[in-house]
Design an enzyme around this catalytic site. Structure first.
Site, PDB file in Angstrom:
ATOM      1  N   LYS A 185      -4.213   8.520   6.700  1.00 19.10           N
ATOM      2  CA  LYS A 185      -4.499  10.142   6.333  1.00 19.10           C
ATOM      3  C   LYS A 185      -6.036  10.338   6.477  1.00 19.10           C
ATOM      4  CE  LYS A 185      -2.038  10.273   2.816  1.00 19.10           C
ATOM      5  NZ  LYS A 185      -1.523   8.591   2.738  1.00 19.10           N
ATOM      6  N   THR A 186      -6.795   9.797   5.587  1.00 15.93           N
ATOM      7  CA  THR A 186      -8.285   9.982   5.541  1.00 15.93           C
ATOM      8  C   THR A 186      -8.826   9.562   6.646  1.00 15.93           C
ATOM      9  OG1 THR A 186      -7.982   9.281   3.218  1.00 15.93           O
ATOM     10  CG2 THR A 186     -10.235   9.304   4.240  1.00 15.93           C
ATOM     11  N   ASP A 202      -8.223  15.369  -0.497  1.00 15.44           N
ATOM     12  CA  ASP A 202      -7.502  14.329  -0.606  1.00 15.44           C
ATOM     13  C   ASP A 202      -6.654  14.700  -1.903  1.00 15.44           C
ATOM     14  OD1 ASP A 202      -6.309  12.033   0.040  1.00 15.44           O
ATOM     15  OD2 ASP A 202      -7.976  10.705  -0.436  1.00 15.44           O
ATOM     16  N   ARG A 233      -3.457  -0.253   5.602  1.00 14.42           N
ATOM     17  CA  ARG A 233      -4.344  -0.509   4.393  1.00 14.42           C
ATOM     18  C   ARG A 233      -4.119  -2.096   3.855  1.00 14.42           C
ATOM     19  NH1 ARG A 233      -4.944   3.635   0.549  1.00 14.42           N
ATOM     20  NH2 ARG A 233      -6.594   4.307   1.711  1.00 14.42           N
TER      21      ARG A 233
END
Ligand SMILES: Nc1ncnc2c1ncn2[C@@H]1O[C@H](COP(=O)(O)OP(=O)(O)O)[C@@H](O)[C@H]1O
Ligand SMILES: [Mg+2]
Length: 337
Positions: free
Chosen positions: A71-72, A116, A225
């Site tokens: 997302k980031t 966020d 991640r």
């Protein structure tokens, strides 16, 4: 080159909190490097290209999905493609109206504002945000009591990019303000995780044979991640032991890290055990479960449950969480492992 010590690899280095530096180093800076999520990428490209043709900014965009799925990274890519400055903040950091006002009034024109954990904004802040998102102004109350008055403050144009792991917690009115689109990012296929790992191995200058990539991908919880963090921990392990990275070495390292063949860790097993033993398989409410684990319900729901649900170890029912047969066999060591 300095050798990392075993002590330098904290147990929780696979969690969000410690992923930051590695995230930055391996974060794709071009669309082609961003693996998978083809439909999301295609939609974003259209929104961005259309805005550029008009010489303006795209409408506000929301990304939701479990932690670590990109997302980031997408927020960064959106800003990069627009050649727009990126201002990053988080729903937790914007506590008071003044915090929001300070952020919005200080934006350079045509900035991408990334918030966020946007579900953490309070209702009061959300309400202040509506006019900012809709018509580019902020209603500021000056003074107190009967003499208080509201002034409208014009804001520089900006695109809000919100990210959340808990989209259901966003109010309907806030959701409806994301005219540029609401995009779900989901877990990745095994092949996609392998692609990501191959790229990361190249960037980290690691010789990682096919079996190694497969081994790590299988334990990465379908999450980029986690994959990158695990690759790096295996690298550390191989350096400390002065052994080349092999499939056997991965197994050894994962055993030391407490990561099993499915990518589950101690905390996942604690969760499943609690549901199995303390709640007799459920249904159990998330708050009660979280309390029994001394965890915050946000962590349980956002961090542990998504992958257990994906594995089919867990079901959500209106009355709470239920351990499935599959989850039970995992715990009792039957069949699966
Ligand atoms: N689609 C992808 N392709 C390649 N790498 C990715 C992708 N998504 C995430 N990553 C990697 O995973 C890391 C974590 O992603 P991030 O965008 O921070 O996740 P989120 O914000 O959803 O928690 C990034 O730094 C990047 O290295
Ligand atoms: Mg993020």
């Amino acid at each position: 080159m300095s050798r990392p010590s075993l002590k330098a690899a904290p147990d929780n280095s696979l969690t969000e909190k410690n992923g930051q530096t590695l995230d930055a180093a391996l974060r794709p800076s071009e669309w082609d490097e961003y693996v998978g999520q083809a439909q999301v990428k295609a939609n974003l490209r259209i929104a961005i290209d259309a805005a550029r043709k008009r010489g303006g900014m795209p409408e506000h965009i929301l990304f939701y999905g479990p932690p670590g799925v990109g997302k980031t990274t997408l927020a960064h890519l959106v800003a990069l493609t627009l050649a727009a400055p990126l201002k990053s903040t988080s729903g937790v950091a914007i506590e008071r109206a003044a915090d929001l006002a300070a952020i919005l009034t200080n934006l350079e024109p045509n900035t991408v504002l990334f918030i966020d954990e946007i579900h953490r904004l309070s209702r009061k802040i959300e309400e202040l945000l509506y006019p900012a998102l809709e018509s580019g102004h902020l209603d500021i109350v000056l003074g107190k009591g009967p003499s208080a008055r509201t002034v409208e403050l014009a804001l520089p144009p900006f695109t809000l990019v919100g990210a959340t792991t808990r989209v259901a917690e966003l109010s309907g009115p806030l959701r409806s303000r994301f005219g540029g689109g609401i995009f779900q990012l989901d877990f990745y296929s095994d092949a996609e995780v392998r692609d990501i790992l191959r790229r990361s191995a190249r960037l980290l200058n690691l010789a990682a044979p096919k079996e190694v990539i497969e081994r790590i991908a299988g334990r990465s919880r379908a999450t980029p991640r986690v994959a990158n963090a695990l690759l790096k921990r295996v690298r550390d392990y191989s350096e400390v032991h002065e052994l080349p990275i092999s499939a056997e070495l991965c197994d050894e390292a994962c055993e030391l890290f407490g990561i099993d063949a499915l990518g589950l860790m101690k905390d996942d097993r604690r969760y499943l055990e609690a549901l199995h033993k303390s709640f007799r398989g459920g249904p159990a409410g998330v708050r009660a479960l979280a309390a029994s684990l001394h965890e915050d319900p946000d962590t349980v729901e956002g961090l542990y449950e998504p992958f257990l649900l994906r594995l089919g170890f867990l079901e959500r029912s209106p009355r709470g969480r239920i351990l499935t047969m599959k989850g039970r066999s995992y715990l009792t060591g039957e069949a699966l492992l």
